[in-house]
Design an enzyme around this catalytic site. Structure first.
Site, PDB file in Angstrom:
ATOM      1  N   ASP A 171      -3.537 -12.733   3.574  1.00  0.00           N
ATOM      2  CA  ASP A 171      -4.579 -11.920   4.201  1.00  0.00           C
ATOM      3  C   ASP A 171      -4.448 -12.082   5.717  1.00  0.00           C
ATOM      4  O   ASP A 171      -4.680 -13.179   6.253  1.00  0.00           O
ATOM      5  CB  ASP A 171      -5.949 -12.433   3.724  1.00  0.00           C
ATOM      6  N   TYR A 198      -3.770  -6.122  25.125  1.00  0.00           N
ATOM      7  CA  TYR A 198      -2.580  -6.992  25.043  1.00  0.00           C
ATOM      8  C   TYR A 198      -1.417  -6.377  25.804  1.00  0.00           C
ATOM      9  O   TYR A 198      -0.613  -7.088  26.405  1.00  0.00           O
ATOM     10  CB  TYR A 198      -2.188  -7.253  23.574  1.00  0.00           C
ATOM     11  N   THR A 254      -6.173  -3.740  -1.957  1.00  0.00           N
ATOM     12  CA  THR A 254      -6.079  -2.345  -2.414  1.00  0.00           C
ATOM     13  C   THR A 254      -4.633  -1.954  -2.724  1.00  0.00           C
ATOM     14  O   THR A 254      -4.401  -0.914  -3.321  1.00  0.00           O
ATOM     15  CB  THR A 254      -6.638  -1.361  -1.356  1.00  0.00           C
ATOM     16  N   TYR A 273     -14.902   1.527   9.206  1.00  0.00           N
ATOM     17  CA  TYR A 273     -13.466   1.851   9.348  1.00  0.00           C
ATOM     18  C   TYR A 273     -13.194   2.398  10.753  1.00  0.00           C
ATOM     19  O   TYR A 273     -12.313   1.914  11.465  1.00  0.00           O
ATOM     20  CB  TYR A 273     -13.091   2.886   8.295  1.00  0.00           C
ATOM     21  N   GLY A 279       0.824  -1.212   0.000  1.00  0.00           N
ATOM     22  CA  GLY A 279       0.000   0.000   0.000  1.00  0.00           C
ATOM     23  C   GLY A 279       0.856   1.258   0.000  1.00  0.00           C
ATOM     24  O   GLY A 279       2.087   1.195   0.013  1.00  0.00           O
ATOM     25  N   PHE A 280       0.174   2.384   0.022  1.00  0.00           N
ATOM     26  CA  PHE A 280       0.850   3.691  -0.002  1.00  0.00           C
ATOM     27  C   PHE A 280       1.774   3.844   1.215  1.00  0.00           C
ATOM     28  O   PHE A 280       2.999   3.993   1.081  1.00  0.00           O
ATOM     29  CB  PHE A 280      -0.232   4.774  -0.066  1.00  0.00           C
TER      30      PHE A 280
END
Ligand code: UDP
Length: 320
Positions: A57, A160, A36, A146, A11-12
């Site tokens: 994934d 965690y 993406t 999102y 990605g970017f």
């Protein structure tokens, strides 16, 4: 030599992080499911002996053989157009994906940094946004997939840390731009620059009075690097506080590009935040960080990047 796993590597943001960690002399494992992301962003690294790529994934169990020192979790659709198209994957990578990577970090005794976002502040009632503000998010609106995935990500990361003593870092990323942004990701900057290059109308949503604050990629990467190396576990905003209305931003791009395109106004998307500017006092104080690249300079570099993409080159006929 440290071994670093970077998710969302194609990605970017992820690809620029891969470059930085390679340049710092680390061994980098880049992971991406290419939903993406694009291999074009990292193909220059394929021949590097300290870089490997795993097509995977992270919402599914993540296996990485050998030791790991650092994990940077940057996998996620991140533009409104992308997460509206892929709501379930967006929720899964922020929740299940983060859970898998926290589990991996625990097993490897690695330090993990997760990419959160200014979207956790929603359409904010506090301006500029500081890290103690809890936000104004609509969980069932289109952006909820999102925003809430990222809020859950922060919660499970903290759990965690508190429960397992895991070394965790949380960066809240504000609007960032630069080379390797996708021209078609629907964000304001690539949309405006693409429209300028195609001599199409520049589409400003709403009346353009909503504000954003745009950070150049190199500044962001520096902030993330410093945060990872720090011992600070609470969320830190990284962004450029130079705020501008979207209308003025569109005008800046029209001027810079020299296009004859006209600005036109379209309907404002649902829950589009009215204002956004990071309070970066924490980053300044704890990391000694602040942005260095001005918007004019950053926009010039980015426009040049788009301008030199193959699709904007004049078609040449081969002569035999
Ligand atoms: N925007 C716009 N025209 C476009 C794309 C976006 O006016 O073609 C607006 C959008 O509504 C928002 C701002 O520009 O108010 C920034 O949008 P972007 O998607 O870049 O980032 P985000 O909304 O996630 O901050």
């Amino acid at each position: 030599m440290n071994r670093v796993l970077i998710t969302g590597a194609a990605g970017f943001l992820g690809s620029h992080l891969c470059d930085r960690f390679i340049a710092e002399g680390n061994q980098v494992i880049g992971m991406d499911n290419l939903l993406t992301g694009s291999l074009k962003n990292i193909e220059h690294l394929f021949s590097h002996k300290h870089f490997v790529f795993y097509h995977h994934d992270v919402s599914k169990f993540v296996h990485v053989p050998g030791e790991l020192d650092y994990i940077l979790h940057f996998a996620s659709p991140a533009s409104p157009i992308d997460y509206l198209k892929m709501p379930i994957q967006t929720l899964k990578v922020g929740s299940l994906g983060t859970h898998n990577l926290l589990g991996l970090a625990k097993a490897k005794k690695a330090r993990i940094l997760v990419a959160s976002t200014s979207e956790v502040y929603g359409d904010p009632h506090v301006h500029p946004q500081h890290e103690e503000y809890w936000g104004n998010v609509n969980p069932v609106g289109p952006r909820g997939v999102y925003d809430e995935a990222k809020r859950f990500q922060e919660a499970i990361t903290m759990a965690y840390h508190n429960y397992h003593g895991l070394e965790t870092r949380i960066v809240r990323i504000f609007n960032t731009y630069g080379p390797r942004m996708r021209l078609d990701d629907g964000r304001a900057l690539p949309a405006f620059m693409g429209q300028a290059l195609h001599s199409e109308n520049i589409t400003v949503f709403g009346d353009g009075s909503q504000t954003r604050s745009f950070c150049y990629i190199d500044d962001l990467v520096e902030g993330i690097y410093r945060l990872l190396m720090s011992d600070y576990v609470n969320p830190v905003n990284i962004g450029n506080p130079a705020e501008i209305s979207i209308k003025d931003f569109a005008e800046e791009i029209v001027k810079l590009s020299g296009t004859s395109s006209k600005i036109v106004y379209k309907e404002l998307p649902v829950d589009d935040p009215k204002q956004r500017r990071p309070d970066i006092s924490k980053a300044k104080e704890i990391l000694g960080w602040e942005p260095k690249v001005s918007r004019l300079e950053g926009l010039r570099i980015t426009f040049h990047y788009f301008q030199t993409l193959p699709e904007f080159q004049p078609k040449t006929e081969s002569v035999s």
